[in-house]
Design a protein around this motif. Structure first.
Motif, PDB file in Angstrom:
ATOM      1  N   PHE A  37      11.386   0.551  -1.915  1.00  0.00           N
ATOM      2  CA  PHE A  37      12.807   0.476  -1.833  1.00  0.00           C
ATOM      3  C   PHE A  37      13.756   1.720  -2.606  1.00  0.00           C
ATOM      4  O   PHE A  37      12.767   2.375  -3.533  1.00  0.00           O
ATOM      5  N   ARG A  38      14.627   1.858  -2.535  1.00  0.00           N
ATOM      6  CA  ARG A  38      15.377   2.994  -3.121  1.00  0.00           C
ATOM      7  C   ARG A  38      16.735   2.582  -3.656  1.00  0.00           C
ATOM      8  O   ARG A  38      17.546   1.545  -2.807  1.00  0.00           O
ATOM      9  N   GLU A  46      18.294  -0.448  -1.086  1.00  0.00           N
ATOM     10  CA  GLU A  46      17.967  -0.507   0.226  1.00  0.00           C
ATOM     11  C   GLU A  46      16.392  -0.314   0.454  1.00  0.00           C
ATOM     12  O   GLU A  46      15.626   0.090  -0.270  1.00  0.00           O
ATOM     13  N   PHE A  47      15.939  -1.126   1.424  1.00  0.00           N
ATOM     14  CA  PHE A  47      14.542  -1.246   1.988  1.00  0.00           C
ATOM     15  C   PHE A  47      14.211   0.241   2.546  1.00  0.00           C
ATOM     16  O   PHE A  47      14.968   0.871   3.278  1.00  0.00           O
ATOM     17  N   VAL A  48      12.905   0.538   2.389  1.00  0.00           N
ATOM     18  CA  VAL A  48      12.301   1.911   2.809  1.00  0.00           C
ATOM     19  C   VAL A  48      11.354   1.638   3.767  1.00  0.00           C
ATOM     20  O   VAL A  48      11.154   2.025   4.688  1.00  0.00           O
ATOM     21  N   TYR A  94      13.259   5.668  -6.362  1.00  0.00           N
ATOM     22  CA  TYR A  94      12.394   4.868  -5.583  1.00  0.00           C
ATOM     23  C   TYR A  94      11.522   3.845  -6.444  1.00  0.00           C
ATOM     24  O   TYR A  94      10.953   4.193  -7.721  1.00  0.00           O
ATOM     25  N   TYR A  95      11.727   2.664  -5.802  1.00  0.00           N
ATOM     26  CA  TYR A  95      10.801   1.535  -6.637  1.00  0.00           C
ATOM     27  C   TYR A  95       9.790   1.015  -5.609  1.00  0.00           C
ATOM     28  O   TYR A  95      10.053   0.861  -4.620  1.00  0.00           O
ATOM     29  N   CYS A  96       8.772   0.731  -6.327  1.00  0.00           N
ATOM     30  CA  CYS A  96       7.688  -0.137  -5.530  1.00  0.00           C
ATOM     31  C   CYS A  96       7.793  -1.453  -6.163  1.00  0.00           C
ATOM     32  O   CYS A  96       8.186  -2.004  -6.994  1.00  0.00           O
ATOM     33  N   ALA A  97       7.333  -2.426  -4.976  1.00  0.00           N
ATOM     34  CA  ALA A  97       7.720  -3.835  -5.389  1.00  0.00           C
ATOM     35  C   ALA A  97       6.484  -4.393  -4.902  1.00  0.00           C
ATOM     36  O   ALA A  97       5.749  -4.165  -3.672  1.00  0.00           O
ATOM     37  N   MET A  98       6.018  -5.762  -5.420  1.00  0.00           N
ATOM     38  CA  MET A  98       4.976  -6.462  -5.040  1.00  0.00           C
ATOM     39  C   MET A  98       5.512  -8.040  -4.597  1.00  0.00           C
ATOM     40  O   MET A  98       6.113  -8.585  -5.386  1.00  0.00           O
ATOM     41  N   LYS A  99       4.919  -8.587  -3.483  1.00  0.00           N
ATOM     42  CA  LYS A  99       5.072  -9.868  -3.040  1.00  0.00           C
ATOM     43  C   LYS A  99       3.973 -10.460  -3.053  1.00  0.00           C
ATOM     44  O   LYS A  99       2.981 -10.382  -2.647  1.00  0.00           O
ATOM     45  N   TYR A 100       3.946 -11.239  -4.363  1.00  0.00           N
ATOM     46  CA  TYR A 100       2.766 -11.814  -4.711  1.00  0.00           C
ATOM     47  C   TYR A 100       2.364 -13.150  -3.928  1.00  0.00           C
ATOM     48  O   TYR A 100       3.294 -13.922  -3.603  1.00  0.00           O
ATOM     49  N   ILE A 104       1.753 -11.129   3.610  1.00  0.00           N
ATOM     50  CA  ILE A 104       2.741 -10.882   4.771  1.00  0.00           C
ATOM     51  C   ILE A 104       3.843  -9.980   4.218  1.00  0.00           C
ATOM     52  O   ILE A 104       4.493 -10.242   3.324  1.00  0.00           O
ATOM     53  N   TYR A 105       4.117  -8.837   5.059  1.00  0.00           N
ATOM     54  CA  TYR A 105       5.241  -8.072   4.689  1.00  0.00           C
ATOM     55  C   TYR A 105       6.669  -8.311   4.737  1.00  0.00           C
ATOM     56  O   TYR A 105       6.849  -9.271   5.516  1.00  0.00           O
ATOM     57  N   SER A 106       7.447  -7.926   4.252  1.00  0.00           N
ATOM     58  CA  SER A 106       8.923  -8.211   4.092  1.00  0.00           C
ATOM     59  C   SER A 106       9.833  -6.931   3.817  1.00  0.00           C
ATOM     60  O   SER A 106       9.548  -6.403   2.890  1.00  0.00           O
ATOM     61  N   TYR A 107      10.998  -6.895   4.376  1.00  0.00           N
ATOM     62  CA  TYR A 107      12.011  -6.010   4.072  1.00  0.00           C
ATOM     63  C   TYR A 107      13.014  -6.414   3.269  1.00  0.00           C
ATOM     64  O   TYR A 107      13.887  -5.968   3.003  1.00  0.00           O
ATOM     65  N   ALA A 108      12.989  -7.798   2.741  1.00  0.00           N
ATOM     66  CA  ALA A 108      14.001  -8.484   1.868  1.00  0.00           C
ATOM     67  C   ALA A 108      13.363  -8.118   0.579  1.00  0.00           C
ATOM     68  O   ALA A 108      12.726  -8.624   0.074  1.00  0.00           O
ATOM     69  N   GLY A 109      14.287  -7.504  -0.277  1.00  0.00           N
ATOM     70  CA  GLY A 109      14.201  -7.402  -1.622  1.00  0.00           C
ATOM     71  C   GLY A 109      13.777  -8.506  -2.527  1.00  0.00           C
ATOM     72  O   GLY A 109      13.282  -8.761  -3.435  1.00  0.00           O
ATOM     73  N   ASP A 110      14.559  -9.725  -2.029  1.00  0.00           N
ATOM     74  CA  ASP A 110      14.629 -11.002  -2.762  1.00  0.00           C
ATOM     75  C   ASP A 110      13.277 -11.686  -2.751  1.00  0.00           C
ATOM     76  O   ASP A 110      12.884 -12.759  -3.340  1.00  0.00           O
ATOM     77  N   GLU A 111      12.490 -11.134  -1.728  1.00  0.00           N
ATOM     78  CA  GLU A 111      11.123 -12.017  -1.576  1.00  0.00           C
ATOM     79  C   GLU A 111      10.007 -11.435  -2.617  1.00  0.00           C
ATOM     80  O   GLU A 111       8.970 -11.751  -2.522  1.00  0.00           O
ATOM     81  N   TYR A 112      10.379 -10.116  -3.195  1.00  0.00           N
ATOM     82  CA  TYR A 112       9.393  -9.541  -4.002  1.00  0.00           C
ATOM     83  C   TYR A 112       9.487 -10.042  -5.258  1.00  0.00           C
ATOM     84  O   TYR A 112      10.587 -10.339  -6.179  1.00  0.00           O
ATOM     85  N   ASP A 113       8.226 -10.138  -5.993  1.00  0.00           N
ATOM     86  CA  ASP A 113       8.311 -10.855  -7.408  1.00  0.00           C
ATOM     87  C   ASP A 113       8.201 -10.007  -8.563  1.00  0.00           C
ATOM     88  O   ASP A 113       8.668 -10.227  -9.475  1.00  0.00           O
TER      89      ASP A 113
END
Length: 125
Positions: A37-38, A46-48, A94-100, A104-113
């Motif tokens: 994300f950035r 915003e999602f990248v 730019y930020y990386c994020a992990m959905k633990y 399954i991938y996602s473009y929604a930032g609030d699904e990342y932990d």
């Protein structure tokens, strides 16, 4: 707990390339999806790009499609963002994020932990 550390940002001229890396440490023994994300100061995040656990599925924002490539190396607990044909409007943190627990991938930032601390990318014209 998971820690994410980004690197590879910097200053580049328009048309140039950068490769961002994000290394995960801590509890990395579970399937996960990763995303980039950035965000600019005072603006919404915003999602990248995002990638599933196996690396076989990816999804990109329209603004970067065809220029950026996300990939991962699970043996190294690392996800990458190759950025080509950079434009001044790609200037962001730019930020990386992990959905633990979910591959399954996602473009929604609030699904990342978990989130990294960010790395600055500046593209000069």
């Amino acid at each position: 707990q998971v820690q994410l550390v980004e690197s590879g940002g910097g200053l580049v001229q328009a048309g140039g390339s950068l490769r961002l890396s994000c290394v995960a440490s801590g509890r990395t023994d579970s399937r996960n999806a990763m995303g980039w994300f950035r965000q600019a100061p005072g603006k919404e995040r915003e999602f990248v790009a995002t990638i599933n656990w196996t690396g076989g599925k990816t999804y990109y924002a329209d603004s970067v499609k065809g220029r950026f490539t996300i990939s991962r190396d699970n043996a190294k607990n690392t996800v990458y963002l190759q950025m080509n044909s950079l434009k001044p409007e790609d200037t962001f943190v730019y930020y990386c994020a992990m959905k633990y627990y979910s591959g399954i991938y996602s473009y929604a930032g609030d699904e990342y932990d978990y989130w990294g601390q960010g790395t600055q990318v500046t593209v000069s014209s």
